[in-house]
Motif scaffolding. Sequence first.
Motif, PDB file in Angstrom:
ATOM      1  N   PHE A  20      45.400   5.020 -56.802  1.00  0.00           N
ATOM      2  CA  PHE A  20      44.702   3.983 -57.566  1.00  0.00           C
ATOM      3  C   PHE A  20      43.540   4.575 -58.362  1.00  0.00           C
ATOM      4  N   ASP A  21      43.289   4.019 -59.534  1.00  0.00           N
ATOM      5  CA  ASP A  21      42.020   4.249 -60.222  1.00  0.00           C
ATOM      6  C   ASP A  21      41.831   3.143 -61.249  1.00  0.00           C
ATOM      7  N   ILE A  22      40.569   2.750 -61.438  1.00  0.00           N
ATOM      8  CA  ILE A  22      40.297   1.680 -62.406  1.00  0.00           C
ATOM      9  C   ILE A  22      40.147   2.215 -63.821  1.00  0.00           C
ATOM     10  N   GLN A  23      40.071   3.543 -63.973  1.00  0.00           N
ATOM     11  CA  GLN A  23      39.885   4.113 -65.320  1.00  0.00           C
ATOM     12  C   GLN A  23      41.201   4.669 -65.851  1.00  0.00           C
ATOM     13  N   LYS A  24      41.515   4.240 -67.079  1.00  0.00           N
ATOM     14  CA  LYS A  24      42.747   4.698 -67.731  1.00  0.00           C
ATOM     15  C   LYS A  24      42.733   6.224 -67.833  1.00  0.00           C
ATOM     16  N   PHE A  80      39.672   8.698 -49.832  1.00  0.00           N
ATOM     17  CA  PHE A  80      38.754   8.161 -50.844  1.00  0.00           C
ATOM     18  C   PHE A  80      37.794   9.289 -51.225  1.00  0.00           C
ATOM     19  N   ASN A  81      37.491   9.396 -52.521  1.00  0.00           N
ATOM     20  CA  ASN A  81      36.382  10.223 -53.000  1.00  0.00           C
ATOM     21  C   ASN A  81      35.445   9.258 -53.687  1.00  0.00           C
ATOM     22  N   LEU A  82      34.354   8.910 -53.035  1.00  0.00           N
ATOM     23  CA  LEU A  82      33.469   7.892 -53.603  1.00  0.00           C
ATOM     24  C   LEU A  82      32.592   8.491 -54.708  1.00  0.00           C
ATOM     25  N   GLY A  83      32.062   7.605 -55.550  1.00  0.00           N
ATOM     26  CA  GLY A  83      31.164   8.067 -56.608  1.00  0.00           C
ATOM     27  C   GLY A  83      31.775   7.868 -57.984  1.00  0.00           C
ATOM     28  N   TYR A  84      31.465   8.783 -58.900  1.00  0.00           N
ATOM     29  CA  TYR A  84      31.936   8.657 -60.290  1.00  0.00           C
ATOM     30  C   TYR A  84      32.859   9.829 -60.639  1.00  0.00           C
ATOM     31  N   LEU A  85      33.622   9.621 -61.698  1.00  0.00           N
ATOM     32  CA  LEU A  85      34.548  10.656 -62.157  1.00  0.00           C
ATOM     33  C   LEU A  85      33.743  11.799 -62.779  1.00  0.00           C
ATOM     34  N   ILE A  95      31.322   3.576 -61.043  1.00  0.00           N
ATOM     35  CA  ILE A  95      31.262   4.152 -59.694  1.00  0.00           C
ATOM     36  C   ILE A  95      32.008   3.257 -58.706  1.00  0.00           C
ATOM     37  N   THR A  96      32.380   3.857 -57.596  1.00  0.00           N
ATOM     38  CA  THR A  96      32.918   3.035 -56.513  1.00  0.00           C
ATOM     39  C   THR A  96      31.760   2.216 -55.924  1.00  0.00           C
ATOM     40  N   LYS A  97      32.094   1.054 -55.366  1.00  0.00           N
ATOM     41  CA  LYS A  97      31.043   0.163 -54.844  1.00  0.00           C
ATOM     42  C   LYS A  97      31.382  -0.259 -53.423  1.00  0.00           C
ATOM     43  N   ALA A 142      42.989   6.488 -52.811  1.00  0.00           N
ATOM     44  CA  ALA A 142      42.326   5.269 -53.299  1.00  0.00           C
ATOM     45  C   ALA A 142      41.522   5.491 -54.569  1.00  0.00           C
ATOM     46  N   THR A 143      41.235   6.762 -54.892  1.00  0.00           N
ATOM     47  CA  THR A 143      40.413   7.090 -56.070  1.00  0.00           C
ATOM     48  C   THR A 143      40.980   8.341 -56.741  1.00  0.00           C
ATOM     49  N   SER A 144      41.988   8.160 -57.597  1.00  0.00           N
ATOM     50  CA  SER A 144      42.731   9.346 -58.057  1.00  0.00           C
ATOM     51  C   SER A 144      41.898  10.272 -58.946  1.00  0.00           C
ATOM     52  N   GLY A 145      41.000   9.740 -59.762  1.00  0.00           N
ATOM     53  CA  GLY A 145      40.110  10.579 -60.584  1.00  0.00           C
ATOM     54  C   GLY A 145      40.877  11.611 -61.393  1.00  0.00           C
ATOM     55  N   ASN A 146      40.548  12.880 -61.193  1.00  0.00           N
ATOM     56  CA  ASN A 146      41.255  13.945 -61.918  1.00  0.00           C
ATOM     57  C   ASN A 146      42.554  14.356 -61.244  1.00  0.00           C
ATOM     58  N   GLY A 147      42.900  13.709 -60.146  1.00  0.00           N
ATOM     59  CA  GLY A 147      44.219  13.897 -59.549  1.00  0.00           C
ATOM     60  C   GLY A 147      44.323  14.982 -58.493  1.00  0.00           C
ATOM     61  N   ASN A 148      43.211  15.603 -58.152  1.00  0.00           N
ATOM     62  CA  ASN A 148      43.298  16.720 -57.194  1.00  0.00           C
ATOM     63  C   ASN A 148      43.786  16.276 -55.813  1.00  0.00           C
ATOM     64  N   ASP A 149      43.251  15.166 -55.322  1.00  0.00           N
ATOM     65  CA  ASP A 149      43.688  14.683 -54.003  1.00  0.00           C
ATOM     66  C   ASP A 149      45.084  14.078 -54.071  1.00  0.00           C
ATOM     67  N   THR A 150      45.412  13.476 -55.211  1.00  0.00           N
ATOM     68  CA  THR A 150      46.758  12.909 -55.378  1.00  0.00           C
ATOM     69  C   THR A 150      47.789  14.040 -55.291  1.00  0.00           C
ATOM     70  N   ASP A 195      44.448   0.122 -61.310  1.00  0.00           N
ATOM     71  CA  ASP A 195      43.808  -1.110 -60.796  1.00  0.00           C
ATOM     72  C   ASP A 195      42.879  -0.718 -59.653  1.00  0.00           C
ATOM     73  N   SER A 196      42.129  -1.709 -59.180  1.00  0.00           N
ATOM     74  CA  SER A 196      41.171  -1.440 -58.103  1.00  0.00           C
ATOM     75  C   SER A 196      41.867  -1.266 -56.755  1.00  0.00           C
ATOM     76  N   HIS A 197      41.342  -0.331 -55.971  1.00  0.00           N
ATOM     77  CA  HIS A 197      41.898  -0.142 -54.626  1.00  0.00           C
ATOM     78  C   HIS A 197      41.669  -1.367 -53.740  1.00  0.00           C
ATOM     79  N   SER A 198      40.782  -2.262 -54.157  1.00  0.00           N
ATOM     80  CA  SER A 198      40.570  -3.476 -53.357  1.00  0.00           C
ATOM     81  C   SER A 198      41.805  -4.376 -53.388  1.00  0.00           C
TER      82      SER A 198
HETATM   83  C1  LIG Z   1      34.731  10.912 -57.350  1.00  0.00           C
HETATM   84  S1  LIG Z   1      35.966  10.285 -58.410  1.00  0.00           S
HETATM   85  C2  LIG Z   1      37.479  10.743 -57.620  1.00  0.00           C
HETATM   86  C3  LIG Z   1      37.821  12.199 -57.732  1.00  0.00           C
HETATM   87  C4  LIG Z   1      39.263  12.504 -57.398  1.00  0.00           C
HETATM   88  N1  LIG Z   1      39.587  12.277 -56.008  1.00  0.00           N
HETATM   89  C5  LIG Z   1      39.681  13.907 -57.794  1.00  0.00           C
HETATM   90  O1  LIG Z   1      40.285  14.622 -56.989  1.00  0.00           O
HETATM   91  O2  LIG Z   1      39.412  14.264 -58.939  1.00  0.00           O
HETATM   92  C6  LIG Z   1      35.900   8.548 -58.084  1.00  0.00           C
HETATM   93  C7  LIG Z   1      36.931   7.749 -58.861  1.00  0.00           C
HETATM   94  O3  LIG Z   1      36.961   6.424 -58.329  1.00  0.00           O
HETATM   95  C8  LIG Z   1      37.322   5.561 -59.377  1.00  0.00           C
HETATM   96  N2  LIG Z   1      37.007   4.176 -58.974  1.00  0.00           N
HETATM   97  C9  LIG Z   1      35.822   3.523 -59.004  1.00  0.00           C
HETATM   98  N3  LIG Z   1      35.956   2.277 -58.501  1.00  0.00           N
HETATM   99  C10 LIG Z   1      37.259   2.139 -58.145  1.00  0.00           C
HETATM  100  C11 LIG Z   1      38.020   1.071 -57.586  1.00  0.00           C
HETATM  101  N4  LIG Z   1      37.452  -0.095 -57.269  1.00  0.00           N
HETATM  102  N5  LIG Z   1      39.333   1.276 -57.368  1.00  0.00           N
HETATM  103  C12 LIG Z   1      39.924   2.456 -57.679  1.00  0.00           C
HETATM  104  N6  LIG Z   1      39.264   3.510 -58.206  1.00  0.00           N
HETATM  105  C13 LIG Z   1      37.940   3.349 -58.445  1.00  0.00           C
HETATM  106  C14 LIG Z   1      36.552   6.081 -60.562  1.00  0.00           C
HETATM  107  O4  LIG Z   1      37.113   5.630 -61.769  1.00  0.00           O
HETATM  108  C15 LIG Z   1      36.663   7.592 -60.359  1.00  0.00           C
HETATM  109  O5  LIG Z   1      37.731   8.126 -61.089  1.00  0.00           O
END
Ligand SMILES: C[S@@+](CC[C@H](N)C(=O)[O-])C[C@H]1O[C@@H](n2cnc3c(N)ncnc32)[C@H](O)[C@@H]1O
Length: 186
Positions: A50-54, A97-102, A110-112, A26-34, A77-80
Motif C-alpha cells: 500500500f501507499d497513498i502516493q502515486k 511498516f516504515n513510518l514517516g515520509y518518503l 507522513i504516516t499518522k 503497509a508503506t511501499s515508498g521506494n519499494g525496498n521492503d516490498t 490507497d491508505s493502509h487503513s
Molecule cells: C518511510 S516511507 C516508506 C519507505 C519504504 N518502506 C521503502 O522501502 O522505501 C513512508 C511511506 O508511507 C506512505 N504513507 C503515508 N501514509 C500512508 C497511509 N495512510 N497508507 C499507506 N501509505 C502511507 C508515504 O506516502 C511514504 O511513501
Amino acid sequence: MLKGIIPFAHQLLKDSVEKGAVTVDATSGNGNDTLFLSELVGEAGKVYAFDIQKQAIETTKALLEEKNCHNVHLIHDSHSKIKQYLPSNTEISGAIFNLGYLPRSDKQIITKGDTTIQAIESLLKMLKKGARIVIVVYHGHEGGKEEKDEVLQFASELDQKSFGVIQYQFINQRNNPPFVVAIERR
Ligand SMILES: C[S@@+](CC[C@H](N)C(=O)[O-])C[C@H]1O[C@@H](n2cnc3c(N)ncnc32)[C@H](O)[C@@H]1O
C-alpha cells in the motif's frame, strides 16, 4: 555486531515468514521492503503493498519489474483500508511498516497515528500464529513524535496472552534515531 534497524526488522521477518505465504507492506515508498517481501515469499507467495502516493506506487512498480517480481498486488490507497482489499479469510504471515515520509519527497505527507493503528488492528485479526508485524518507527520529523507516542501506547497495551511485543532501539544515538516495534501473535 548489533544489527542496524532495517537489517533487524528484515531478520524478524526472515525468521517467521515461509515461502508461499501472504504478506503486507503497509508503506511501499521506494519499494525496498516490498521487494524484500516479494523475494522472501517467492513466486508462490503474495505481497499486498500500500501507499497513498502515486509516485511511491510507480517507483515500487518499476523496481519490481526490473527485478522480475510478479507476486505483488500494488494498492494506491491508505493502509487503513486493508480490509477492503484483502479477502476476508486471508491469513497473513508477516507485515512491515516504515513510518514517516518518503525520502527525497514531500515531507508533509507522513504516516499518522490514527490510520497506522487502524491498519495494525486490521492486520492483527488476520495474523497467523507466530507471525509478526514489524514497524520501523521514524519520528524525528514534524508530526513524528505524536505518531510514535500513539503507536507505542497502542502496542504496549496489547494483551500479553495473545501477543508478544518488543522494542529494539539504539539508546545512545543522537537525533531521534529510528527504532523497531514488533508484534508477534502467540
Ligand atoms: C518511510 S516511507 C516508506 C519507505 C519504504 N518502506 C521503502 O522501502 O522505501 C513512508 C511511506 O508511507 C506512505 N504513507 C503515508 N501514509 C500512508 C497511509 N495512510 N497508507 C499507506 N501509505 C502511507 C508515504 O506516502 C511514504 O511513501
